[in-house]
Write a protein that holds these residues in place. Sequence first.
Motif, PDB file in Angstrom:
ATOM      1  N   CYS A  45       0.414  -2.669  14.924  1.00  0.00           N
ATOM      2  CA  CYS A  45      -0.675  -1.699  15.100  1.00  0.00           C
ATOM      3  C   CYS A  45      -2.035  -2.233  14.677  1.00  0.00           C
ATOM      4  CB  CYS A  45      -0.374  -0.398  14.376  1.00  0.00           C
ATOM      5  SG  CYS A  45       1.194   0.341  14.844  1.00  0.00           S
ATOM      6  N   ILE A  46      -2.172  -3.531  14.592  1.00  0.00           N
ATOM      7  CA  ILE A  46      -3.445  -4.155  14.241  1.00  0.00           C
ATOM      8  C   ILE A  46      -3.894  -5.014  15.412  1.00  0.00           C
ATOM      9  CG2 ILE A  46      -4.627  -5.726  12.654  1.00  0.00           C
ATOM     10  CD1 ILE A  46      -2.520  -4.965  10.547  1.00  0.00           C
ATOM     11  N   GLN A  59      -7.873  -1.493  13.381  1.00  0.00           N
ATOM     12  CA  GLN A  59      -6.848  -0.525  13.735  1.00  0.00           C
ATOM     13  C   GLN A  59      -7.415   0.578  14.623  1.00  0.00           C
ATOM     14  OE1 GLN A  59      -5.228   0.326   9.669  1.00  0.00           O
ATOM     15  NE2 GLN A  59      -3.312  -0.069  10.714  1.00  0.00           N
ATOM     16  N   TYR A  62      -4.996   1.712  17.397  1.00  0.00           N
ATOM     17  CA  TYR A  62      -3.906   2.528  16.855  1.00  0.00           C
ATOM     18  C   TYR A  62      -4.407   3.927  16.509  1.00  0.00           C
ATOM     19  CZ  TYR A  62      -0.056   3.951  13.801  1.00  0.00           C
ATOM     20  OH  TYR A  62       0.991   4.625  13.217  1.00  0.00           O
TER      21      TYR A  62
END
Length: 115
Positions: A45-46, A59, A62
């Motif tokens: 998620c980065i 992020q 995300y």
Amino acid sequence: MAYILLYVDDIILIASSHDLRKSFMALLELEFSMKDLILLSYFLCITFTSHTGGLFLSQSTYASEIIARIGMAWCNPSTTQVDTKQKLSSSPGTPCADGTLYRSLAGAFQHLTVV
């Protein structure tokens, strides 16, 4: 110098030189079936963006996915996120019909703030 980040079946390998990275990859490939994706773009998620001075980690993708999942992608921002005039009551209210979405979002926001 080389750094390895291992998460389940994903590996990130960062090395101080291209030759060191290649030799380390060759050693790993002797033991494991691997695919070299070369450029890192999205992991856990980065989002990774390469610059001349290094990597920029974000992020935002995300966070946008979380907001879209709960149907708030087109909402306007607010300076205060909570109704400050709302009073809590000791009497029971209507419980949430399905807590799955709430638990999922709580976990997603926790991941967003911890990682």
